[in-house]
Design a protein around this motif. Structure first.
Motif, PDB file in Angstrom:
ATOM      1  N   ASP A   3      37.831  59.081  48.486  1.00 50.42           N
ATOM      2  CA  ASP A   3      37.873  59.354  50.223  1.00 50.42           C
ATOM      3  C   ASP A   3      38.466  57.959  50.604  1.00 50.42           C
ATOM      4  OD1 ASP A   3      36.466  61.414  49.917  1.00 50.42           O
ATOM      5  OD2 ASP A   3      34.456  60.691  49.688  1.00 50.42           O
ATOM      6  N   GLY A   4      39.555  57.526  49.897  1.00 46.77           N
ATOM      7  CA  GLY A   4      40.590  56.269  50.283  1.00 46.77           C
ATOM      8  C   GLY A   4      39.797  55.045  49.873  1.00 46.77           C
ATOM      9  N   TYR A   5      38.646  54.853  49.314  1.00 46.63           N
ATOM     10  CA  TYR A   5      37.944  53.818  48.915  1.00 46.63           C
ATOM     11  C   TYR A   5      37.936  53.429  47.372  1.00 46.63           C
ATOM     12  CZ  TYR A   5      36.582  53.364  53.657  1.00 46.63           C
ATOM     13  OH  TYR A   5      36.361  53.159  54.919  1.00 46.63           O
TER      14      TYR A   5
ATOM     15  N   ASP B 111      43.247  59.395  42.275  1.00 49.47           N
ATOM     16  CA  ASP B 111      42.059  60.034  43.238  1.00 49.47           C
ATOM     17  C   ASP B 111      41.208  60.635  42.446  1.00 49.47           C
ATOM     18  OD1 ASP B 111      40.492  61.970  44.879  1.00 49.47           O
ATOM     19  OD2 ASP B 111      41.965  61.758  46.454  1.00 49.47           O
TER      20      ASP B 111
ATOM     21  N   LYS C  57      39.111  49.544  51.039  1.00 47.91           N
ATOM     22  CA  LYS C  57      39.972  50.425  51.253  1.00 47.91           C
ATOM     23  C   LYS C  57      41.159  50.229  50.433  1.00 47.91           C
ATOM     24  CE  LYS C  57      39.350  51.898  55.936  1.00 47.91           C
ATOM     25  NZ  LYS C  57      40.153  51.953  57.475  1.00 47.91           N
ATOM     26  N   ALA C  58      41.493  51.235  49.579  1.00 51.75           N
ATOM     27  CA  ALA C  58      42.562  51.278  48.579  1.00 51.75           C
ATOM     28  C   ALA C  58      43.794  50.626  48.908  1.00 51.75           C
ATOM     29  CB  ALA C  58      42.782  52.711  47.801  1.00 51.75           C
TER      30      ALA C  58
ATOM     31  N   GLU D  72      47.891  60.524  50.415  1.00 48.61           N
ATOM     32  CA  GLU D  72      47.464  59.189  49.951  1.00 48.61           C
ATOM     33  C   GLU D  72      48.526  58.672  49.297  1.00 48.61           C
ATOM     34  OE1 GLU D  72      44.778  57.311  51.039  1.00 48.61           O
ATOM     35  OE2 GLU D  72      44.273  58.805  52.366  1.00 48.61           O
TER      36      GLU D  72
ATOM     37  N   ASP E 247      44.411  48.645  51.519  1.00 47.26           N
ATOM     38  CA  ASP E 247      44.016  47.051  51.698  1.00 47.26           C
ATOM     39  C   ASP E 247      44.334  46.458  50.353  1.00 47.26           C
ATOM     40  OD1 ASP E 247      43.916  47.919  54.295  1.00 47.26           O
ATOM     41  OD2 ASP E 247      41.640  47.691  54.400  1.00 47.26           O
TER      42      ASP E 247
ATOM     43  N   ALA F  59      40.361  55.776  43.367  1.00 48.71           N
ATOM     44  CA  ALA F  59      39.859  55.905  44.706  1.00 48.71           C
ATOM     45  C   ALA F  59      39.150  57.144  44.985  1.00 48.71           C
ATOM     46  CB  ALA F  59      40.865  55.902  45.723  1.00 48.71           C
TER      47      ALA F  59
ATOM     48  N   LYS G  50      33.452  49.173  49.161  1.00 48.39           N
ATOM     49  CA  LYS G  50      33.626  49.217  50.867  1.00 48.39           C
ATOM     50  C   LYS G  50      35.199  48.899  51.015  1.00 48.39           C
ATOM     51  CE  LYS G  50      29.014  48.608  52.192  1.00 48.39           C
ATOM     52  NZ  LYS G  50      27.811  48.625  52.307  1.00 48.39           N
TER      53      LYS G  50
ATOM     54  N   THR H 199      31.541  53.124  44.372  1.00 50.53           N
ATOM     55  CA  THR H 199      32.267  53.365  45.106  1.00 50.53           C
ATOM     56  C   THR H 199      32.198  51.818  46.199  1.00 50.53           C
ATOM     57  OG1 THR H 199      32.622  55.660  45.176  1.00 50.53           O
ATOM     58  CG2 THR H 199      33.567  54.386  46.869  1.00 50.53           C
TER      59      THR H 199
END
Length: 185
Positions: A85-87, A120, A100-101, A134, A103, A83, A98, A96
């Motif tokens: 930035d959380g994606y 990360d 979300k990790a 995270e 989800d 991931a 769209k 990267t």
């Protein structure tokens, strides 16, 4: 824990002979990721003696692939979420999505995944510590064995991860530099 980074980048096994040699010369379970994109790739890795196969890009891009792999191989399948930035990042970290990790982790849990590696990519190889925030959020939101990866570089990091009640941690560069001695932990 072995990752064929060339395989991840090229989408196919690149260092298979080296990996087979490692398996032949050690007597511990080996999990492998990098470039595993098909059921045949999984089968080949398991036939080579790999204990657990880690899916990454194929888990994101091939709808139904993880579920099919789990039906055939059960707990011999893990997924790695890389991931930024959380994606979710794919293709050896070059793209990267769209997605979300968190989800994606919930989707994986819903199809029966038991082991998840969370990296990360901003932390990986930097020896600057994992993304504890995270990891804690991920661990609280899914009921999967969670393995921390990226930035684990001290005994204190290991203790913090243990306090988060994670399943495990992957240590890479810190072993090579001597920042962590396995005997200590």
């Amino acid at each position: 824990h072995i990752v064929d980074l060339d395989g991840a980048l090229h989408g196919r096994a690149v260092n298979r002979d080296t990996i087979r040699e490692i398996i032949r010369t050690i007597n511990i379970p080996v999990q492998l990721g990098g470039g595993i994109r098909t059921m045949q790739d999984i089968e080949s890795a398991l036939n080579d003696g790999i204990s657990r196969v880690i899916l990454g890009t194929s888990a994101v891009k091939e709808k139904g692939f993880v579920e099919a792999a789990l039906k055939s191989y059960g707990e011999k399948i893990a997924v790695s979420i890389d991931a930024k930035d959380g994606y979710v990042a794919t293709e050896g970290w070059t793209q990267t999505s769209k997605l979300k990790a968190i989800d994606f982790a919930k989707e994986l849990e819903a199809v029966g995944l038991k082991t998840l590696i969370y990296t990360d990519i901003a932390k990986d190889g930097m020896l600057s510590g994992p993304n504890f925030e995270e990891l804690e959020k991920m661990n609280k939101n899914v009921n999967i064995d969670l393995i921390a990866s990226g930035g684990v570089s001290s005994k204190e990091h290991i203790e913090q991860l243990k306090d988060l009640d994670l399943y495990g941690a992957i240590i890479g560069k810190a072993l090579y530099t001597g920042a962590i001695q396995l005997e200590e932990i």
